[in-house]
Design an enzyme around this catalytic site. Sequence first.
Site, PDB file in Angstrom:
ATOM      1  N   PRO A   1      14.642  12.029  12.254  1.00 37.89           N
ATOM      2  CA  PRO A   1      13.664  12.443  11.253  1.00 37.89           C
ATOM      3  C   PRO A   1      13.244  11.229  10.409  1.00 37.89           C
ATOM      4  CG  PRO A   1      15.877  13.219  10.647  1.00 37.89           C
ATOM      5  CD  PRO A   1      16.003  12.549  11.983  1.00 37.89           C
TER       6      PRO A   1
ATOM      7  N   ASP B   1      20.114  -1.450   7.068  1.00 36.59           N
ATOM      8  CA  ASP B   1      19.543  -0.528   8.063  1.00 36.59           C
ATOM      9  C   ASP B   1      19.292  -1.241   9.391  1.00 36.59           C
ATOM     10  OD1 ASP B   1      19.545   1.240   5.991  1.00 36.59           O
ATOM     11  OD2 ASP B   1      17.482   1.916   6.262  1.00 36.59           O
TER      12      ASP B   1
ATOM     13  N   LEU C   1      18.176   8.176   7.455  1.00 40.54           N
ATOM     14  CA  LEU C   1      18.935   7.787   8.650  1.00 40.54           C
ATOM     15  C   LEU C   1      18.418   6.477   9.241  1.00 40.54           C
ATOM     16  CD1 LEU C   1      19.408  11.266  10.400  1.00 40.54           C
ATOM     17  CD2 LEU C   1      20.906  10.123   8.757  1.00 40.54           C
TER      18      LEU C   1
ATOM     19  N   SER D   1      12.845   3.918  10.108  1.00 38.33           N
ATOM     20  CA  SER D   1      11.894   2.806  10.237  1.00 38.33           C
ATOM     21  C   SER D   1      12.591   1.581  10.837  1.00 38.33           C
ATOM     22  CB  SER D   1      11.248   2.471   8.888  1.00 38.33           C
ATOM     23  OG  SER D   1      12.211   2.020   7.970  1.00 38.33           O
ATOM     24  N   ALA D   2      13.820   1.315  10.408  1.00 35.22           N
ATOM     25  CA  ALA D   2      14.548   0.159  10.952  1.00 35.22           C
ATOM     26  C   ALA D   2      14.825   0.359  12.441  1.00 35.22           C
ATOM     27  CB  ALA D   2      15.860  -0.035  10.201  1.00 35.22           C
ATOM     28  N   ALA D   3      15.160   1.595  12.824  1.00 26.90           N
ATOM     29  CA  ALA D   3      15.462   1.867  14.237  1.00 26.90           C
ATOM     30  C   ALA D   3      14.221   1.646  15.097  1.00 26.90           C
ATOM     31  CB  ALA D   3      15.996   3.288  14.400  1.00 26.90           C
TER      32      ALA D   3
ATOM     33  N   GLY E   1      11.891   9.291   7.007  1.00 24.72           N
ATOM     34  CA  GLY E   1      12.040   9.467   5.556  1.00 24.72           C
ATOM     35  C   GLY E   1      13.229  10.347   5.212  1.00 24.72           C
TER      36      GLY E   1
END
Length: 298
Positions: A88, A139, A93, A96-98, A90
């Site tokens: 999901p 992250d 978890l 964005s970095a993933a 925002g």
Amino acid sequence: MGFGRGKVILLGEHAVVHGCPAIAVGIERGVTADAIVAERDLLRLAPWDLTLGPDAESDEPLERAFAAALALYPGRPALDVSALVDLPAGAGLGCSAAIGVAVLDAIDEALGIERTRLELAAAALSWERVFHGNPSGIDNTMSAVGGVALYRRDEALRPLHSNKPLHLVIGYSGESSSTKDMVASVGRQLENDPKRVTQAFEGIEVLVRNAKLAIEAGDHIALGQLLDLNHTILSSLMLCTTQLDDMCRAARGAGALGAKMTGAGGGGCMFALATKRDEALRLQGVLGEGAFVVEVSA
Ligand code: PMV
């Protein structure tokens, strides 16, 4: 195939932005990506049905982030990158970095560039910077490297070792939030009330240090108590929502060893620590739709 994991910060979010240590785990869920040489640069994001090009001036952060990623490869051919996001957005978890780690990993593969996962993490920081001005780096690092680790800005990552796996249940509050806004809010509180916020960070640092010992000793009862205390400090920084508090309370009431919000807060996810896998599956039912179980080995 490029891959970037999602991450769960066990303890220390926000304080880590200001130089304190934090402990995080990389999870199996994340983002996969493929890149091929093409006629023009494109980034396709499923399941969002989003196709975009690089644009360093765009109002859309993903277009700026894609431009920042491509700028790392001078003299490259045009690239068509397809990413599948299984996190999901925002939600705390590290979505964005993933995406950034998976995209760079895929481009490296397409161009035959070899680097270690830590080097990949460092490269992905330029992607993360687009999403919030002052990322701690936790992250992108956990997304690339995984495992359980103690992270402190500008220091080498310290993997933690234990022979007892962590059974976590991650629950999603259904409210998304902006990491940038939440980090800015803590920054403002620090500016306006430095004594209170510095004390909060110092408290969090003590919890992180004790949690490191608890994880290494396999003492999950102590770890659970430390998670609860970290949640309370994060609440005092106005990062929790009623929904996140209710979910943590429900998990504790149903037998979790501890529960806390994770990531930027203001919505997003919480997690609970369970004694074993069966218990984690039972707590998953308590935490409702979107909850999932992860087992992490340190
Ligand atoms: O909510 P997320 O997944 O973006 O995590 C943010 C973690 C913070 O500590 C709040 C920010 C950071 O850069 O470390």
